[in-house]
Write a protein that holds these residues in place. Sequence first.
Motif, PDB file in Angstrom:
ATOM      1  N   ILE A   1       0.941  -1.272   0.018  1.00 19.79           N
ATOM      2  CA  ILE A   1       0.076   0.013  -0.078  1.00 19.79           C
ATOM      3  C   ILE A   1       0.496   1.132  -0.085  1.00 19.79           C
ATOM      4  O   ILE A   1       2.231   1.264   0.106  1.00 19.79           O
ATOM      5  CB  ILE A   1      -0.600   0.024   0.935  1.00 19.79           C
ATOM      6  N   THR A   2       0.327   2.483  -0.008  1.00 19.47           N
ATOM      7  CA  THR A   2       0.833   3.842  -0.218  1.00 19.47           C
ATOM      8  C   THR A   2       0.219   4.995   1.113  1.00 19.47           C
ATOM      9  O   THR A   2      -0.851   4.836   0.586  1.00 19.47           O
ATOM     10  CB  THR A   2       1.129   4.769  -0.956  1.00 19.47           C
ATOM     11  N   GLU A   3       0.724   4.675   1.803  1.00 17.28           N
ATOM     12  CA  GLU A   3      -0.121   5.451   3.109  1.00 17.28           C
ATOM     13  C   GLU A   3       1.200   6.033   4.303  1.00 17.28           C
ATOM     14  O   GLU A   3       1.850   5.421   4.433  1.00 17.28           O
ATOM     15  CB  GLU A   3      -0.356   4.426   4.427  1.00 17.28           C
TER      16      GLU A   3
ATOM     17  N   ASN B   1       7.582  -6.787   9.808  1.00 18.12           N
ATOM     18  CA  ASN B   1       8.039  -7.976   9.170  1.00 18.12           C
ATOM     19  C   ASN B   1       6.939  -6.785   7.641  1.00 18.12           C
ATOM     20  O   ASN B   1       6.120  -6.885   7.501  1.00 18.12           O
ATOM     21  CB  ASN B   1       7.044  -8.956   8.697  1.00 18.12           C
ATOM     22  N   ILE B   2       7.808  -5.290   8.109  1.00 19.56           N
ATOM     23  CA  ILE B   2       7.521  -4.402   7.651  1.00 19.56           C
ATOM     24  C   ILE B   2       8.258  -3.888   6.643  1.00 19.56           C
ATOM     25  O   ILE B   2       9.368  -3.315   6.905  1.00 19.56           O
ATOM     26  CB  ILE B   2       5.963  -3.065   8.403  1.00 19.56           C
ATOM     27  N   PHE B   3       8.327  -3.225   5.246  1.00 16.28           N
ATOM     28  CA  PHE B   3       9.267  -2.601   4.474  1.00 16.28           C
ATOM     29  C   PHE B   3       8.391  -1.636   3.693  1.00 16.28           C
ATOM     30  O   PHE B   3       7.903  -1.283   3.734  1.00 16.28           O
ATOM     31  CB  PHE B   3       9.547  -3.674   3.661  1.00 16.28           C
TER      32      PHE B   3
ATOM     33  N   VAL C   1      12.492  -2.859   7.237  1.00 19.30           N
ATOM     34  CA  VAL C   1      13.521  -2.588   6.927  1.00 19.30           C
ATOM     35  C   VAL C   1      13.276  -1.635   6.311  1.00 19.30           C
ATOM     36  O   VAL C   1      11.865  -1.274   6.319  1.00 19.30           O
ATOM     37  CB  VAL C   1      14.065  -3.180   6.125  1.00 19.30           C
ATOM     38  N   SER C   2      13.686   0.206   6.189  1.00 22.53           N
ATOM     39  CA  SER C   2      13.712   1.416   5.236  1.00 22.53           C
ATOM     40  C   SER C   2      14.868   1.513   4.444  1.00 22.53           C
ATOM     41  O   SER C   2      15.969   1.739   5.187  1.00 22.53           O
ATOM     42  CB  SER C   2      12.809   2.308   6.687  1.00 22.53           C
ATOM     43  N   ARG C   3      14.189   2.016   3.390  1.00 20.17           N
ATOM     44  CA  ARG C   3      14.663   2.718   2.217  1.00 20.17           C
ATOM     45  C   ARG C   3      13.949   3.771   1.935  1.00 20.17           C
ATOM     46  O   ARG C   3      14.046   4.018   1.397  1.00 20.17           O
ATOM     47  CB  ARG C   3      14.669   1.690   0.907  1.00 20.17           C
ATOM     48  N   ALA C   4      13.062   4.686   3.344  1.00 20.12           N
ATOM     49  CA  ALA C   4      12.753   5.723   2.848  1.00 20.12           C
ATOM     50  C   ALA C   4      13.050   6.921   4.373  1.00 20.12           C
ATOM     51  O   ALA C   4      14.391   6.782   3.714  1.00 20.12           O
ATOM     52  CB  ALA C   4      11.032   5.826   3.775  1.00 20.12           C
TER      53      ALA C   4
ATOM     54  N   GLY D   1       3.038  -7.675   8.775  1.00 18.33           N
ATOM     55  CA  GLY D   1       3.404  -7.622   7.412  1.00 18.33           C
ATOM     56  C   GLY D   1       3.414  -8.872   6.984  1.00 18.33           C
ATOM     57  O   GLY D   1       3.784 -10.008   6.754  1.00 18.33           O
ATOM     58  N   VAL D   2       2.452  -9.338   6.123  1.00 19.82           N
ATOM     59  CA  VAL D   2       2.616 -11.116   5.471  1.00 19.82           C
ATOM     60  C   VAL D   2       3.027 -11.193   4.049  1.00 19.82           C
ATOM     61  O   VAL D   2       1.837  -9.889   3.483  1.00 19.82           O
ATOM     62  CB  VAL D   2       1.602 -11.307   5.723  1.00 19.82           C
ATOM     63  N   GLY D   3       3.970 -10.865   3.687  1.00 19.73           N
ATOM     64  CA  GLY D   3       4.104 -11.180   1.641  1.00 19.73           C
ATOM     65  C   GLY D   3       4.980 -12.108   1.163  1.00 19.73           C
ATOM     66  O   GLY D   3       5.874 -13.088   2.455  1.00 19.73           O
ATOM     67  N   ALA D   4       5.819 -11.825   0.341  1.00 27.79           N
ATOM     68  CA  ALA D   4       6.331 -12.776   0.198  1.00 27.79           C
ATOM     69  C   ALA D   4       8.356 -12.442   0.661  1.00 27.79           C
ATOM     70  O   ALA D   4       8.375 -10.969   1.340  1.00 27.79           O
ATOM     71  CB  ALA D   4       7.478 -12.032  -1.803  1.00 27.79           C
ATOM     72  N   GLY D   5       8.596 -13.852   1.155  1.00 31.90           N
ATOM     73  CA  GLY D   5       9.474 -13.466   2.683  1.00 31.90           C
ATOM     74  C   GLY D   5       9.279 -12.566   3.760  1.00 31.90           C
ATOM     75  O   GLY D   5       9.999 -12.362   4.719  1.00 31.90           O
ATOM     76  N   GLN D   6       8.141 -12.510   4.310  1.00 32.19           N
ATOM     77  CA  GLN D   6       7.453 -12.428   5.457  1.00 32.19           C
ATOM     78  C   GLN D   6       7.438 -11.075   5.452  1.00 32.19           C
ATOM     79  O   GLN D   6       6.783 -11.019   6.531  1.00 32.19           O
ATOM     80  CB  GLN D   6       7.572 -13.015   6.297  1.00 32.19           C
ATOM     81  N   PHE D   7       7.899 -10.164   4.443  1.00 32.12           N
ATOM     82  CA  PHE D   7       7.003  -8.641   4.308  1.00 32.12           C
ATOM     83  C   PHE D   7       6.450  -8.548   3.663  1.00 32.12           C
ATOM     84  O   PHE D   7       6.071  -9.048   2.873  1.00 32.12           O
ATOM     85  CB  PHE D   7       9.159  -7.887   3.856  1.00 32.12           C
ATOM     86  N   GLN D   8       6.155  -7.129   3.940  1.00 32.47           N
ATOM     87  CA  GLN D   8       5.174  -6.325   3.209  1.00 32.47           C
ATOM     88  C   GLN D   8       5.612  -4.931   3.491  1.00 32.47           C
ATOM     89  O   GLN D   8       6.074  -4.071   4.353  1.00 32.47           O
ATOM     90  CB  GLN D   8       3.918  -6.436   3.711  1.00 32.47           C
ATOM     91  N   THR D   9       4.917  -3.992   2.094  1.00 37.06           N
ATOM     92  CA  THR D   9       5.727  -3.316   2.007  1.00 37.06           C
ATOM     93  C   THR D   9       4.162  -1.678   2.268  1.00 37.06           C
ATOM     94  O   THR D   9       3.504  -2.126   1.693  1.00 37.06           O
ATOM     95  CB  THR D   9       5.590  -2.561   0.555  1.00 37.06           C
ATOM     96  N   ILE D  10       5.084  -0.190   2.696  1.00 35.54           N
ATOM     97  CA  ILE D  10       4.713   0.540   2.582  1.00 35.54           C
ATOM     98  C   ILE D  10       5.367   1.733   2.419  1.00 35.54           C
ATOM     99  O   ILE D  10       6.085   1.374   3.225  1.00 35.54           O
ATOM    100  CB  ILE D  10       4.624   0.754   4.209  1.00 35.54           C
ATOM    101  N   ASN D  11       4.326   2.402   1.025  1.00 32.53           N
ATOM    102  CA  ASN D  11       5.360   3.025   0.008  1.00 32.53           C
ATOM    103  C   ASN D  11       4.689   4.152   1.125  1.00 32.53           C
ATOM    104  O   ASN D  11       3.897   4.739   1.495  1.00 32.53           O
ATOM    105  CB  ASN D  11       5.099   3.270  -0.865  1.00 32.53           C
TER     106      ASN D  11
END
Length: 513
Positions: free
Chosen positions: A129-131, A191-193, A230-233, A159-169
């Motif tokens: 999602i983007t939020e 488990n949030i990216f 993990v954060s790249r923001a 977060g649940v997804g591929a590799g057990q992470f899910q993305t917040i943009n």
Amino acid sequence: MAKTPSHNYNMPSEGTLDWNIPLNDNFEQLDSDIEIRALEENKGEYEPKEGTKYEATDSGAVYYGNGTAWVLADRKVKKLESGSSVTGEHLKAGNSSTAVVAPSVSSAFDSIQKAIDEGFRDIILAEEITEAGITIPKVPKDERQGEGYDPTDRFRLSGVGAGQFQTINDPGTHEAVIRAEDFTDRVLIENIFFDRKASDPGFCILAAKDIENPNTRNALSSNWIVRDVVSRAGPIALDGFRNLLINVDIANWSDRLFPIIGKADNETGEQLYDRYAGLFSGATFGMFGGTLSSKKASRSAAYIKSGAWSITGGVSFTNAREFRNDYYTNNVCFCDSGRGFMGGMSTEGDSGRDNHYDVQFGLEDSGDGPGNSVGATTFLGTSAFNTLNIQTQARNVRIQPFTDMTIKKDAPARIQVISPHDVTVEDGSYLPHEITHINPLEDGVYRVGGNRNSPQTTFGLKIHESKPDFPKEATFAVADGSNWDPTGSGNAALVAYDTDGNWKPIFEYSTSF
């Protein structure tokens, strides 16, 4: 007319008049009795006849027609084996206390904030999602103590997804992606990216109050656990008590400057800013594993402003990109920090440049409040102290570096360095022997004062007012000469305990102590 025993279909006898009518009745009943098997998204193409079964071949969901709509089946089984499951459909179908956020699923929430607003405190993010501006609600005072208090209450975002992470943009609105509304207790984020949609994202996680007013900040977080994030923001900032980071990897790529919470310029009183990756203040802070890295020009990758803290498990601090000459730069800065322990730490910035240091104690243009920039702290087994910049006073600090160590000292410091490697000090206006180097030699001798190029160290024995109660052979003491006068001269003396059970003078001073 005879009927079939299981489904009551018509069986017209040979020669029956209008035999086609009962057979057509059979076909019409078969159209309802035989299940429809197709994709989940295609069930709207079929008429939901009363009692008709529809099985989605992609999700495994089963529906029954009620004459007007397809109704998800509510079935109980002893064992369920499935390669995939539309969790939004299952959890929202009942009275689960867990909310699923998945914008592509009609019955799930399309934003985290909507799930929070609906009263959910256990939230699963199942799609990207983007939020921003996700506000974790405060814990009401009457629920934190007294009647109604439940120690099992917790806010959880997983977060649940591929590799057990899910993305917040981060959409680039300058809001923190996740923030605390007020004092929040027992929060788990895992488990949030965090990724970015713009070059100037805000905080990925912010739990601090009045961050742009250095004189009025208040703690907002208590018992927070940030795990496998993990954060790249943007950066993370927590101000409060008993907060813990586990395997958290923050790389701040934002072009923005963020407040160094609680720090004002000594001359102007204005808030200080930086592009750090993490800032942690309060007390009883812990970090196990992970990386904090600033990717744009910054003072420091991280600020530790906590009492009773520990950092271990292999942690890296990196201020690795670009460089600014208008202040000292470092990989990690300790200020207002005491009663701490660090083991298994490394720094990875370019410490070979002028005014850049692996570790810094205190900010050069900001006071560090009452007490010390660093006090009662031990650093063990760290490949991080090649260069140390002491800008405000440090007391009762013990360091065991992994390599040679160079110290720039512009403030009082009581530091003990235990290392077989060289220790050199670029002394300011303070006493050179405030840094004590102890070299444990290979032959079992501890050389107090270190190597020849080590800072000066004065070695002294305790001054005794009476004979030691339990002397040992070949031990030394200094008698004060007035309360304990082994020479009978009234002068202080350095004495040694001999094998005959007496204290023998080695050197007599000219007066008593």
